[in-house]
Motif scaffolding. Structure first.
Motif, mmCIF file in Angstrom:
data_model
loop_
_atom_site.group_PDB
_atom_site.id
_atom_site.type_symbol
_atom_site.label_atom_id
_atom_site.label_comp_id
_atom_site.label_asym_id
_atom_site.label_seq_id
_atom_site.Cartn_x
_atom_site.Cartn_y
_atom_site.Cartn_z
ATOM 1 N N THR A 38 0.796 -1.233 0.000
ATOM 2 C CA THR A 38 0.000 0.000 0.000
ATOM 3 C C THR A 38 0.825 1.278 0.000
ATOM 4 O O THR A 38 0.317 2.340 -0.366
ATOM 5 N N GLY A 39 2.073 1.207 0.440
ATOM 6 C CA GLY A 39 2.881 2.412 0.548
ATOM 7 C C GLY A 39 2.711 3.156 1.853
ATOM 8 O O GLY A 39 3.316 4.209 2.069
ATOM 9 N N ALA A 40 1.884 2.632 2.756
ATOM 10 C CA ALA A 40 1.709 3.202 4.097
ATOM 11 C C ALA A 40 2.377 2.288 5.122
ATOM 12 O O ALA A 40 2.692 1.136 4.829
ATOM 13 N N ASP A 41 2.603 2.816 6.323
ATOM 14 C CA ASP A 41 3.138 2.017 7.425
ATOM 15 C C ASP A 41 1.946 1.489 8.215
ATOM 16 O O ASP A 41 1.363 2.197 9.033
ATOM 17 N N ILE A 42 1.580 0.227 7.959
ATOM 18 C CA ILE A 42 0.301 -0.311 8.439
ATOM 19 C C ILE A 42 0.468 -1.096 9.729
ATOM 20 O O ILE A 42 1.295 -2.014 9.824
ATOM 21 N N GLY A 279 -16.228 -8.956 5.461
ATOM 22 C CA GLY A 279 -16.178 -7.787 4.595
ATOM 23 C C GLY A 279 -16.010 -6.481 5.352
ATOM 24 O O GLY A 279 -15.151 -5.652 5.020
ATOM 25 N N ALA A 280 -16.829 -6.289 6.388
ATOM 26 C CA ALA A 280 -16.716 -5.062 7.177
ATOM 27 C C ALA A 280 -15.376 -5.000 7.903
ATOM 28 O O ALA A 280 -14.782 -3.926 8.051
ATOM 29 N N GLY A 281 -14.897 -6.147 8.346
ATOM 30 C CA GLY A 281 -13.619 -6.185 9.046
ATOM 31 C C GLY A 281 -12.450 -5.796 8.177
ATOM 32 O O GLY A 281 -11.428 -5.297 8.662
ATOM 33 N N ALA A 282 -12.582 -6.018 6.877
ATOM 34 C CA ALA A 282 -11.512 -5.706 5.937
ATOM 35 C C ALA A 282 -11.650 -4.325 5.326
ATOM 36 O O ALA A 282 -10.818 -3.930 4.496
ATOM 37 N N ALA A 283 -12.658 -3.557 5.712
ATOM 38 C CA ALA A 283 -12.939 -2.280 5.051
ATOM 39 C C ALA A 283 -11.799 -1.281 5.201
ATOM 40 O O ALA A 283 -11.521 -0.500 4.285
ATOM 41 N N GLY A 284 -11.127 -1.277 6.341
ATOM 42 C CA GLY A 284 -10.018 -0.353 6.528
ATOM 43 C C GLY A 284 -8.903 -0.595 5.528
ATOM 44 O O GLY A 284 -8.396 0.340 4.887
ATOM 45 N N LEU A 285 -8.504 -1.845 5.381
ATOM 46 C CA LEU A 285 -7.485 -2.182 4.393
ATOM 47 C C LEU A 285 -7.986 -1.885 2.986
ATOM 48 O O LEU A 285 -7.227 -1.397 2.134
ATOM 49 N N ALA A 286 -9.257 -2.157 2.718
ATOM 50 C CA ALA A 286 -9.828 -1.855 1.405
ATOM 51 C C ALA A 286 -9.680 -0.376 1.069
ATOM 52 O O ALA A 286 -9.447 -0.016 -0.092
ATOM 53 N N ALA A 287 -9.798 0.498 2.068
ATOM 54 C CA ALA A 287 -9.652 1.940 1.828
ATOM 55 C C ALA A 287 -8.246 2.279 1.356
ATOM 56 O O ALA A 287 -8.055 3.111 0.464
ATOM 57 N N LEU A 288 -7.241 1.622 1.942
ATOM 58 C CA LEU A 288 -5.870 1.875 1.514
ATOM 59 C C LEU A 288 -5.599 1.327 0.118
ATOM 60 O O LEU A 288 -4.816 1.902 -0.643
ATOM 61 N N LEU A 289 -6.253 0.226 -0.226
ATOM 62 C CA LEU A 289 -6.109 -0.326 -1.565
ATOM 63 C C LEU A 289 -6.802 0.561 -2.598
ATOM 64 O O LEU A 289 -6.317 0.725 -3.722
ATOM 65 N N ALA A 290 -7.945 1.125 -2.227
ATOM 66 C CA ALA A 290 -8.718 1.953 -3.145
ATOM 67 C C ALA A 290 -8.135 3.357 -3.290
ATOM 68 O O ALA A 290 -8.271 3.981 -4.352
ATOM 69 N N ASP A 293 -2.759 6.772 -2.684
ATOM 70 C CA ASP A 293 -2.081 8.068 -2.582
ATOM 71 C C ASP A 293 -2.539 8.841 -1.342
ATOM 72 O O ASP A 293 -1.771 9.656 -0.798
ATOM 73 N N ARG A 294 -3.758 8.586 -0.930
ATOM 74 C CA ARG A 294 -4.337 9.291 0.232
ATOM 75 C C ARG A 294 -3.582 8.970 1.522
ATOM 76 O O ARG A 294 -3.531 9.790 2.446
ATOM 77 N N PHE A 295 -2.976 7.766 1.604
ATOM 78 C CA PHE A 295 -2.355 7.314 2.845
ATOM 79 C C PHE A 295 -0.855 7.037 2.706
ATOM 80 O O PHE A 295 -0.219 6.603 3.670
ATOM 81 N N ALA A 296 -0.289 7.287 1.559
ATOM 82 C CA ALA A 296 1.113 6.945 1.311
ATOM 83 C C ALA A 296 2.040 7.631 2.309
ATOM 84 O O ALA A 296 1.924 8.830 2.583
#
Length: 404
Positions: A38-42, A279-290, A293-296
């Motif tokens: 993702t390019g973020a520090d997760i 699905g809901a549990g994975a939504a946070g990671l989905a945001a970084l995938l979608a 650039d917003r979280f890099a």
């Protein structure tokens, strides 16, 4: 500002004292691989390791523990698509409180059965959360039960916020928290803690694109939503009124994620972290995938808030991921209907390192010559490049396939 809101930091700390020793203190771990992707520090808070596999039991226990003796004796009722139901049922049984749960008929089978296994009376009613909630309200009035709201209650919100207390105890220097939003209880509690800890931290909510109710409210539109989202835990058409106030005050942004990003996030949790997310549990990671650039470059705290996904659905998501990655490819070959043709084609596929999973043989399709035969072959390969290599080999042998 916090004094005007439904909850403050002290409310969450009070909840933490009640929950101490009664729930799991789930781990916070850095994901090196997901950070690279993702390019973020997760950093991930694994709330799927709670006994009921979701964060919801935090708020449920905080609410149940504060009922009067009379309320505990008569019993409680809730409406839930699953995780809140299990949290209320499990801790209700622990505290000796009769529990009734109204659930939509669309609730995944595993969540219904787990709720019953915890001793709750389950009422399956309606096709949406809102319809189940309406039925629950009728039963509540008729039987004099105490309502345990899944999100729009200060004690519920404060209980959920204890997850953030633990996160900041383990790592105080997050730049951003990314939190799923359904009704808003989780992000309300977590934002309360985060902004008290660091007013400059960024709080980003995530909603499924099919159910953007809180975002619509924030932008002055009517809440709405619909469709069979894989993130049923946040598929809420009408979020809370108390939670809206907290979100308006403390949440910096809300982003939407499509179903494909939710599916990919579930797959990555399995492949990379060897853990199961709904699905809901994975939504946070989905945001970084979608929105990479917003979280890099930011230190991002994610909460894997639930792992209660139906096994058949999980299998489907993982199989669909193989198709997207072209590790499963369905090809169609049309040739002369003569002995040995399938063997020849199979040999070419095998010699090139692919594995045949299924074969469908069709002689009566009208777009196939009367003396011809049509094969649909499902094959497993290493990746998209390997799939293309097999297709090229078949083409060179005189059997150019079409991909279905």
């Amino acid at each position: 500002m916090s004094e005007k809101l439904p909850i403050g930091l002290e409310d969450v700390k009070d909840a933490a004292r009640i929950l101490d020793g009664q729930i799991e203190r789930t781990p916070l771990r850095r994901s090196r691989t997901l950070s690279e992707i993702t390019g973020a520090d997760i950093w991930i808070k694994f709330e799927n390791l709670q006994f009921t596999a979701a964060f919801k039991e935090r708020g449920a226990l905080n609410k149940l523990a504060r009922l009067t003796d009379e309320e505990k004796k008569v019993g409680v009722i809730a409406a839930s698509a699953g995780n809140h139901a299990q949290g209320v049922a499990y801790h209700g049984r622990r505290l000796g409180i009769p529990v009734t749960i109204a659930m939509p008929v669309t609730t995944p089978f595993n969540k219904v059965e787990h709720t019953r296994a915890f001793g709750a009376r389950v009422l399956l009613k309606g096709h949406t959360f809102d319809e189940a909630k309406e039925h629950a309200e009728q039963v509540r009035q008729r039987e004099g039960l105490t309502w345990i709201h899944p999100f729009d209650d200060p004690l519920i919100m404060a209980g959920q916020g204890t997850a953030a207390l633990e996160m900041f105890e383990d790592k105080p220097d997050f730049d951003t928290l990314v939190v799923p939003i359904g009704g808003g209880g989780l992000i309300s509690g977590m934002a309360t803690v985060a902004k008290a800890h660091n007013p400059d931290i960024e709080i980003v909510g995530v909603q499924a694109a099919m159910y953007p109710a809180m975002l619509n409210i924030r932008e002055g539109r009517e809440p709405h939503g619909g469709g069979a989202s894989i993130a049923e835990g946040i598929s809420v058409k009408n979020p809370g009124h108390l939670t809206r106030r907290v979100i308006d005050a403390l949440v910096d942004d809300i982003v939407l994620v499509e179903e494909a990003h939710l599916e990919r996030a579930i797959t990555l949790f399995v492949d990379v972290e060897k853990t199961v997310a709904e699905g809901a549990g994975a939504a946070g990671l989905a945001a970084l995938l979608a929105h990479p650039d917003r979280f890099a470059g930011k230190k991002v705290g994610l909460i894997l808030c639930g792992g209660n996904i139906d096994t058949r659905l999980l299998a489907s998501v993982l199989t669909r991921a193989l198709v997207r990655e072209k590790r499963l490819a369905n090809i169609r070959i049309i040739g002369d209907d003569r002995p040995g043709l399938l063997a020849l084609v199979s040999t070419i596929i095998g010699d090139n390192g692919a594995n045949i999973m299924e074969v469908a043989h069709n002689r009566i399709a009208l777009d196939v010559p009367a003396k011809g035969a049509e094969f649909d072959i499902l094959m497993e390969t290493r990746d998209a490049q390997h799939t293309q290599e097999v297709i090229d080999a078949l083409t060179q042998a005189g059997y150019p396939p079409r991909q279905n």
